[in-house]
Design an enzyme around this catalytic site. Sequence first.
Site, short mmCIF file in Angstrom:
data_model
loop_
_atom_site.label_atom_id
_atom_site.label_comp_id
_atom_site.label_asym_id
_atom_site.label_seq_id
_atom_site.Cartn_x
_atom_site.Cartn_y
_atom_site.Cartn_z
N HIS A 90 4.18 8.31 -2.56
CA HIS A 90 4.62 7.28 -3.51
C HIS A 90 4.30 5.90 -2.94
CE1 HIS A 90 6.28 10.07 -6.39
NE2 HIS A 90 6.54 10.82 -5.32
N ARG A 91 3.39 5.21 -3.64
CA ARG A 91 2.77 4.04 -3.06
C ARG A 91 3.58 2.77 -3.16
NH1 ARG A 91 -2.43 5.90 -6.27
NH2 ARG A 91 -0.73 6.89 -7.40
N SER A 99 8.12 8.81 15.13
CA SER A 99 6.78 9.06 15.67
C SER A 99 6.82 10.15 16.73
CB SER A 99 6.24 7.77 16.27
OG SER A 99 5.13 8.05 17.08
N ARG A 169 1.31 17.28 19.98
CA ARG A 169 1.99 17.52 18.68
C ARG A 169 1.10 18.27 17.68
NH1 ARG A 169 1.99 11.40 15.97
NH2 ARG A 169 -0.17 10.94 16.47
N ARG A 187 13.05 0.60 -10.13
CA ARG A 187 12.10 1.20 -11.07
C ARG A 187 11.30 2.31 -10.38
NH1 ARG A 187 7.18 -1.60 -14.53
NH2 ARG A 187 6.78 0.25 -15.78
N ARG A 196 9.96 14.05 -8.66
CA ARG A 196 10.42 14.94 -7.59
C ARG A 196 11.71 15.69 -7.89
NH1 ARG A 196 5.74 15.67 -4.89
NH2 ARG A 196 4.75 13.67 -4.48
#
Length: 237
Positions: A90-91, A99, A169, A187, A196
């Site tokens: 989702h941009r 990390s 990893r 929004r 989703r």
Amino acid sequence: MRVELLRGTPEPEELVCRCARGDYSNQWVGSDRPFEAVMDSVEGETIDEKKETLLEHLFRSGHFGPFEHPTATFAVEGVSRSCMAQLTRHRHASFDVQSLRYTEVTGDPRELFCFPPSLSDQEIVSREGVSEVSLSADEREALAEELYESSIEAYERLIDAGVPKEDARMVLPLGTMVNLTFTMNARSLMHLLDMRLKGDAQWEVRELSNGVLDECKEWMPRTFERYEDNHPNKLTP
Ligand SMILES: Cc1cc2nc3c(=O)[nH]c(=O)nc-3n(C[C@H](O)[C@H](O)[C@H](O)COP(=O)(O)OP(=O)(O)OC[C@H]3O[C@@H](n4cnc5c(N)ncnc54)[C@H](O)[C@@H]3O)c2cc1C
């Protein structure tokens, strides 16, 4: 999995209304003008009724721009890397993700990895319907546990041998748990939930979305309760 609204714009629905009133009137909507004055010509006896009227009008007319002003930041604990990949598609969101260059995966495999319900359920119901599964629940769980344990063993051995964490990893599976934070406006949150919470989205991202929706209902009750009542609600082309 844990989902918490870490921080949200204060008085988010008042902000939506102020911004929307600025669209429909030539009056100043800044903070030194009382909200009652900004909402003066909106139908309703009380300020709550006026808010309700205006928000309903925005929803009904598909005028979603004003919902882009309030933003919320969520803390999420314990989702698989697979679920994280779905969320980060989702941009219109900002993310911070734990990390594996700087943190190490260590501890009980039951806590470190995702065990989907389809590993332990007697009957597996997916979007394709009820699945015929030839392995028992115990066999399925044992298989996943075995793989997870061997991957963590390989990972630890590589680190002990001097391989940097960021390379070690690579042998970890998609089910490796991760924590993250993300920020979205109201929004975009509704759009995220559109995508989703759908029945064909995966159970884990649906669980995450349900957590987000619960928090949003506390934060912007009129907006997200109305959203839930009318879900799914198409917001974008
Ligand atoms: C059930 C399900 C299955 C999926 N399966 C796959 C899959 O197999 N493979 C895969 O790669 N992805 C898959 N996805 C991801 C999906 O294709 C989207 O990438 C993801 O849901 C993000 O949503 P969105 O595209 O609406 O974009 P968001 O980033 O949430 O953006 C919101 C809206 O902004 C607009 N927008 C944003 N960027 C652009 C742009 N560049 N151009 C035009 N409009 C834009 C669109 O209207 C978009 O709907 C799946 C999603 C779901 C829910």
